[in-house]
Design a protein around this motif. Structure first.
Motif, PDB file in Angstrom:
ATOM      1  N   CYS A  45       0.838  -1.195   0.000  1.00 17.97           N
ATOM      2  CA  CYS A  45       0.000   0.000   0.000  1.00 17.97           C
ATOM      3  C   CYS A  45       0.880   1.255   0.000  1.00 17.97           C
ATOM      4  O   CYS A  45       1.938   1.283   0.622  1.00 17.97           O
ATOM      5  CB  CYS A  45      -0.891  -0.018   1.245  1.00 17.97           C
ATOM      6  SG  CYS A  45      -2.056   1.353   1.315  1.00 17.97           S
ATOM      7  N   HIS A  47       0.010   3.976   1.351  1.00 13.41           N
ATOM      8  CA  HIS A  47      -0.257   4.710   2.597  1.00 13.41           C
ATOM      9  C   HIS A  47       0.569   4.193   3.762  1.00 13.41           C
ATOM     10  O   HIS A  47       0.857   4.936   4.701  1.00 13.41           O
ATOM     11  CB  HIS A  47      -1.752   4.622   2.937  1.00 13.41           C
ATOM     12  CG  HIS A  47      -2.138   5.342   4.197  1.00 13.41           C
ATOM     13  ND1 HIS A  47      -2.534   4.685   5.345  1.00 13.41           N
ATOM     14  CD2 HIS A  47      -2.175   6.671   4.484  1.00 13.41           C
ATOM     15  CE1 HIS A  47      -2.816   5.583   6.284  1.00 13.41           C
ATOM     16  NE2 HIS A  47      -2.605   6.791   5.782  1.00 13.41           N
ATOM     17  N   GLY A  48       0.956   2.926   3.702  1.00 15.02           N
ATOM     18  CA  GLY A  48       1.716   2.328   4.797  1.00 15.02           C
ATOM     19  C   GLY A  48       2.239   0.977   4.358  1.00 15.02           C
ATOM     20  O   GLY A  48       2.070   0.572   3.220  1.00 15.02           O
ATOM     21  N   CYS A  65      -7.208  -2.074   1.070  1.00 15.94           N
ATOM     22  CA  CYS A  65      -6.058  -2.338   1.935  1.00 15.94           C
ATOM     23  C   CYS A  65      -6.510  -2.972   3.249  1.00 15.94           C
ATOM     24  O   CYS A  65      -7.497  -2.527   3.841  1.00 15.94           O
ATOM     25  CB  CYS A  65      -5.338  -1.019   2.206  1.00 15.94           C
ATOM     26  SG  CYS A  65      -3.938  -1.223   3.328  1.00 15.94           S
ATOM     27  N   HIS A  68      -6.007   0.030   6.716  1.00 19.08           N
ATOM     28  CA  HIS A  68      -6.917   1.154   6.995  1.00 19.08           C
ATOM     29  C   HIS A  68      -8.068   1.237   5.997  1.00 19.08           C
ATOM     30  O   HIS A  68      -8.760   2.258   5.925  1.00 19.08           O
ATOM     31  CB  HIS A  68      -6.146   2.484   6.981  1.00 19.08           C
ATOM     32  CG  HIS A  68      -4.971   2.510   7.903  1.00 19.08           C
ATOM     33  ND1 HIS A  68      -3.681   2.675   7.445  1.00 19.08           N
ATOM     34  CD2 HIS A  68      -4.876   2.338   9.246  1.00 19.08           C
ATOM     35  CE1 HIS A  68      -2.847   2.631   8.480  1.00 19.08           C
ATOM     36  NE2 HIS A  68      -3.543   2.423   9.575  1.00 19.08           N
TER      37      HIS A  68
HETATM   38 FE1  FES Z   1      -3.113   0.921   3.397  1.00 21.77          FE
HETATM   39 FE2  FES Z   1      -3.235   2.629   5.430  1.00 21.77          FE
HETATM   40  S1  FES Z   1      -1.685   1.188   5.035  1.00 21.77           S
HETATM   41  S2  FES Z   1      -4.713   2.323   3.846  1.00 21.77           S
END
Ligand code: FES
Length: 106
Positions: A45, A47-48, A65, A68
């Motif tokens: 991902c 985002h993280g 994901c 989150h």
């Molecule tokens: Fe994928 Fe936050 S790590 S949405």
């Protein structure tokens, strides 16, 4: 001749509307089978540090994901659901004689 395509598995190993994780040059890549059409994106991902192969395919075109619940369009890599804002890199794939081949984009 090396044309850049790497054999990454059997189409039969990737169930429809499911994900399959492979590692290429130390990087996780996610393979998807959307109604018989195969796609590939980076497997982590944006985002993280979440493994998207552990996420869920929703609406037959999005990967959600597991961490989150942000979503990406599997066909374009576009981030479509918060908190994700940065697109996933997509990789060209083709299927020949039941084998999936991928050409990694760096
Ligand atoms: Fe994928 Fe936050 S790590 S949405």
């Amino acid at each position: 001749m090396d044309d850049g395509w790497i054999k990454v598995g059997n189409l039969a190993d990737v169930e429809e509307d499911d994900t399959h994780s492979v590692e290429i040059d130390g990087k996780r890549v996610c393979i998807y089978n959307l109604g018989g059409e195969v796609f590939a994106t980076d497997g982590t991902c944006t985002h993280g540090d979440a493994d998207l192969s552990l996420g869920m395919v929703v609406d037959s075109c999005l990967i959600e994901c597991p961490l989150h619940e942000g979503t990406f369009d599997i066909r374009s890599g576009r981030a479509v659901g918060a908190p994700c804002t940065e697109a996933l890199r997509c990789h060209p794939v083709k299927v020949e004689q039941g084998f999936i081949f991928l050409r990694p984009v760096s």
